[in-house]
Design a protein around this motif. Structure first.
Motif, PDB file in Angstrom:
ATOM      1  N   GLN A 178       7.006  21.221  43.165  1.00 51.11           N
ATOM      2  CA  GLN A 178       8.185  20.269  42.649  1.00 51.11           C
ATOM      3  C   GLN A 178       7.670  18.759  43.148  1.00 51.11           C
ATOM      4  O   GLN A 178       8.089  17.807  42.224  1.00 51.11           O
ATOM      5  CB  GLN A 178       9.432  20.388  43.930  1.00 51.11           C
ATOM      6  N   SER A 182       7.992  15.989  40.206  1.00 47.37           N
ATOM      7  CA  SER A 182       8.715  14.666  40.505  1.00 47.37           C
ATOM      8  C   SER A 182       7.546  13.575  40.137  1.00 47.37           C
ATOM      9  O   SER A 182       8.093  12.483  39.506  1.00 47.37           O
ATOM     10  CB  SER A 182       9.132  14.541  41.813  1.00 47.37           C
ATOM     11  N   LYS A 185       7.285  12.979  36.495  1.00 52.30           N
ATOM     12  CA  LYS A 185       8.343  12.347  35.876  1.00 52.30           C
ATOM     13  C   LYS A 185       8.377  10.923  35.976  1.00 52.30           C
ATOM     14  O   LYS A 185       8.868  10.334  35.081  1.00 52.30           O
ATOM     15  CB  LYS A 185       9.562  13.216  36.350  1.00 52.30           C
ATOM     16  N   ASN A 186       8.221  10.366  37.278  1.00 53.25           N
ATOM     17  CA  ASN A 186       8.385   9.153  37.466  1.00 53.25           C
ATOM     18  C   ASN A 186       7.191   8.289  36.847  1.00 53.25           C
ATOM     19  O   ASN A 186       7.509   7.207  36.254  1.00 53.25           O
ATOM     20  CB  ASN A 186       7.992   8.946  38.905  1.00 53.25           C
TER      21      ASN A 186
END
Length: 213
Positions: A178, A182, A185-186
């Motif tokens: 995860q 994350s 994605k950032n």
């Protein structure tokens, strides 16, 4: 041998129409244009790949010829299938060692993605699930995660989905998947919106300066 997946380079599905491909090309070309990324040496290489992909996928005859070659020649090349969970673990270790020692700007992302997917093919995942060695499974996930640092956000999403199907693993390994997703994605959001944000901030500062006069 064909090693580049032009669909993946333009971040579209193989079923995408010409208009969708053209739209994706224009957006990516604008984002990675060297003139707008002087501080990013990777952008020039990415821009060339994007242009190359569009020159093929934007032409109906070239696209059909490439599509046939890629999916019938490249994906049907001989691959090594593991016969035990330990074989899968060893493949993940070799993959990590191979790419961790290479120049990140010279790594072929499409080849890296293809090799990751080969390690995580359905048969291998089933072997890991059936053996149920939590430590070995966690090690496989860790090795693969550390090999995804140069992949696109879309590719990392797909790899993460495969990694999440490997059970059982340690709780911290689940969290690592995860966290990787994350962070990617950032990074994707930052690369996509940093230029518009900079323009907006500059506009606000100019407006404030004009109003303060």
């Amino acid at each position: 041998m064909i090693t580049k997946d032009y669909y993946r380079i333009l971040e579209v599905k193989p079923t995408a129409g010409t208009d969708e491909i053209r739209k994706a090309y224009r957006a990516l070309a604008l984002r990675f244009h060297p003139d707008k990324n002087a501080d990013n040496p990777f952008a020039a290489t990415r821009f060339r790949e994007i242009k190359e992909a569009w020159e093929v996928l934007g032409d109906k005859k070239k696209r059909e010829a490439w599509h046939y070659q890629y999916y019938n020649a490249y994906h049907k090349t001989n691959t090594i299938t593991a016969i035990s969970a330990d074989d899968v673990l060893q493949q993940s270790i070799r993959l990590f060692k191979k790419y961790s020692s290479q120049d990140p700007f010279r790594i072929n992302q499409d080849m890296l993605y293809a090799q990751i997917v080969q390690v995580l093919n359905p048969r291998h995942i089933t072997l890991l699930q059936q053996t149920g060695d939590v430590h070995a499974n966690s090690a496989v996930v860790s090795n693969i995660l550390q090999s995804t640092y140069l992949l696109s956000y879309t590719a990392v999403q797909e790899v993460s989905a495969l990694l999440q199907s490997i059970t059982p693993v340690m709780p911290e390994t689940e969290a690592a998947i995860q966290n990787c997703l994350s962070e990617k994605k950032n990074q994707w959001l930052w690369n996509r919106y940093k230029i518009p944000a900079a323009i907006l901030i500059a506009g606000i500062l100019i407006a404030v300066m004009l109003l303060s006069k």
